[in-house]
Enzyme design. Structure first.
Site, PDB file in Angstrom:
ATOM      1  CG  HIS A   1      12.055  13.588 -61.021  1.00 26.23           C
ATOM      2  ND1 HIS A   1      12.173  14.917 -61.318  1.00 26.23           N
ATOM      3  CD2 HIS A   1      12.559  12.911 -62.075  1.00 26.23           C
ATOM      4  CE1 HIS A   1      12.707  15.046 -62.516  1.00 26.23           C
ATOM      5  NE2 HIS A   1      12.958  13.850 -63.007  1.00 26.23           N
TER       6      HIS A   1
ATOM      7  CG  ASP B   1      15.392   6.054 -64.950  1.00 25.95           C
ATOM      8  OD1 ASP B   1      15.741   7.086 -64.356  1.00 25.95           O
ATOM      9  OD2 ASP B   1      15.618   5.842 -66.156  1.00 25.95           O
TER      10      ASP B   1
END
Ligand code: SDX
Length: 455
Positions: A308, A365
């Protein structure tokens, strides 16, 4: 804490004011940098650049914190609903009972589509169309059916903001469900007046002819939780896109439609679909995950759902979603081998220097797809689910841009690294471009493609 930052270029020094945050990074206001130094900045992917001041969401990437309007995501995940969280994100405060009832009613009343829009689902799109493409098209088309809310005249668009916001929040799930039904040759199901937000969506998605589908409460709660966890996330790619489009004065429908397009990318919202495909490929190949990890470390594969830009520890949403995935699998009595692979990948990555050194942890996700698969959601609808969840955030950020006193259009600069002004008269005088008897004439000017224009 200093009030200024000093920049030295050569033998000259410049002071730039520091902008204080409530919490997290303070910023250096460089709005006068170019005027004072003739320099601009360069920041690949805007990893160090604040595009705006915002009051909506706060992320502490080092500590794995996420707050909507100052309330930690864990509190909302535990105690709130998606529509209540949407109200909080859009309007800045948790609603009173009265406000919540009025907002829920407005969302409910807006669930149906303009009857003329229904024609989009009778052959206008090929069955192979990706639902994200259908979604971005139909969200933008709302401006055709409700032009008074999409005038691109700020005052009027703000005057109708509450109606447009409720409409988007409600219709995004109706459009999504109808796109799925159309693609699968199923009759379109209208929303019901007596169902909650996520319940209504699942009802529209999975009702069969002669069998009305009403989801198990735990399934509804799992989907509502996914929506809550996706509702906003600071200046991510799609939200920054919505703000960029909004900054030009464009209406809310056009702006969120652009957000859907940005979200679709596999490095962003498209990752949840890619995670499941990755897990399925690992499963089908008989690999226990070790080979795949080696491929990811050598750059031959990307561990989708990992890493991320902001979180350098666990994405707090992934922590919640992993527990929710285990819960949902128990409810649906599904032993999903992909869940085992996901947990094994996470375990191995957690002890592998390649991932540790790069702060690569599961993101939102990584587990969401496991839950969506368990509740029967088709894989090409995963990113659509993300878009439904992100709608409140996009709406809130559009509002924050639209309400700025002197909102500036977003227009970044660049560092030009192309050719210097070339003597292209000679270049254009290449053999065969002009009649052989033509003499290049310095005094003439050229357009790029149409040849000569006389001075
Ligand atoms: C979302 O911004 C948001 O807030 C987004 C989001 C939201 O709610 O809106 O949180 C939702 O988009 C989550 C992210 C979903 N995308 C994925 O899961 C795709 C896989 N992840 C990556 O592609 C990547 O981690 C990003 C795109 C998420 C972040 O990319 P960055 O910050 O630009 O980092 P990078 O690509 O420069 O990688 C840094 C290093 C590189 O290695 P080196 O060149 O230093 O050797 O880490 C490696 C990368 O190769 N790396 C990975 C990896 N992610 C980064 N290696 C293997 N697998 C990965 N997933």
């Amino acid at each position: 804490m200093p009030n200024n930052a000093k920049l030295t270029i050569g033998d000259k020094s410049y002071d730039f004011p520091i902008v204080k945050s409530t919490v997290g990074n303070d910023g250096i206001d460089i709005s006068k940098l170019r005027a004072e130094t003739s320099y601009i900045t360069l920041d690949d992917g805007f990893a160090n650049t604040g595009s705006c001041k915002s009051k909506i969401t706060y992320i502490d990437g080092e500590k794995g914190k996420l707050w909507y309007r100052g309330i930690p995501i864990e509190v909302l995940a535990e105690n709130s609903t998606f529509t209540e969280t949407a109200y909080l994100i859009i309007y800045g405060e948790l609603p009173t009972r009265k406000q919540m009832s009025a907002f829920s009613q407005k969302v409910l009343r807006n669930a149906g589509l303009h009857e003329a829009m229904m024609h989009f689902f009778d052959g206008s799109f090929p069955f192979s169309a990706h639902p994200m493409s259908i979604l971005s098209s139909l969200l933008n088309s709302l401006g055709c059916y409700y032009p008074h809310m999409a005038t691109n005249r700020r005052e009027q668009d703000l005057e109708y903001f509450d109606d447009a916001a409720a409409m988007l929040l409600s219709k995004v799930r109706t459009i999504a469900a109808m796109a799925y039904r159309m693609k699968n040759g199923l009759p379109l199901i209208y929303p019901k007046r007596d169902l909650g937000y996520s319940q209504n969506f699942l009802h529209m998605m999975f009702t069969e002819p002669y069998h009305e589908y009403y989801p198990h409460d735990d399934i509804t709660k799992a989907l509502d939780l996914i929506f809550i966890l996706h509702a906003d996330h600071e200046q991510n790619c799609s939200t920054s896109t919505v703000r960029m489009v909004a900054s030009s004065g464009a209406n809310l429908f056009a702006s969120v439609s652009a957000g859907v397009c940005a979200l679709w990318g596999p490095l962003h919202g498209g990752a949840n679909q890619r995670v499941l495909q990755m897990l399925q490929e690992i499963h089908d190949s008989g690999d226990d995950g070790s080979k795949f990890i080696e491929m990811a470390k050598s750059g031959k594969a990307r561990m989708m759902g990992f890493g991320h830009r902001v979180y350098k520890t666990y994405d707090p949403r992934a922590v919640i979603l992993r527990k929710a995935a285990e819960r949902v699998l128990k409810i649906v009595k599904l032993k999903d081998p992909l869940m085992d692979i996901a947990m094994r990948l996470e375990e191995r990555a957690r002890n592998d220097s390649y991932f540790i050194e790069r702060n690569l942890y599961p993101n939102v996700d990584f587990y969401s797809g496991i839950i969506l698969k368990a509740i029967g959601m088709p894989i090409d609808m995963f990113t659509v689910i993300f878009a439904i969840g992100r709608m409140p955030g996009w709406i809130a950020h559009w509002k924050e841009v639209a309400e700025q006193e002197k909102g500036k259009i977003s227009r970044p600069r660049q560092i030009y690294v192309g050719y210097d002004k070339r003597d292209y008269v000679k270049m254009r005088h290449r053999e065969g471009e002009f009649p052989s008897d033509y003499e290049a004439d310095e005094s003439r000017t050229y357009t790029h493609d149409s040849g000569l224009i006389e001075k």
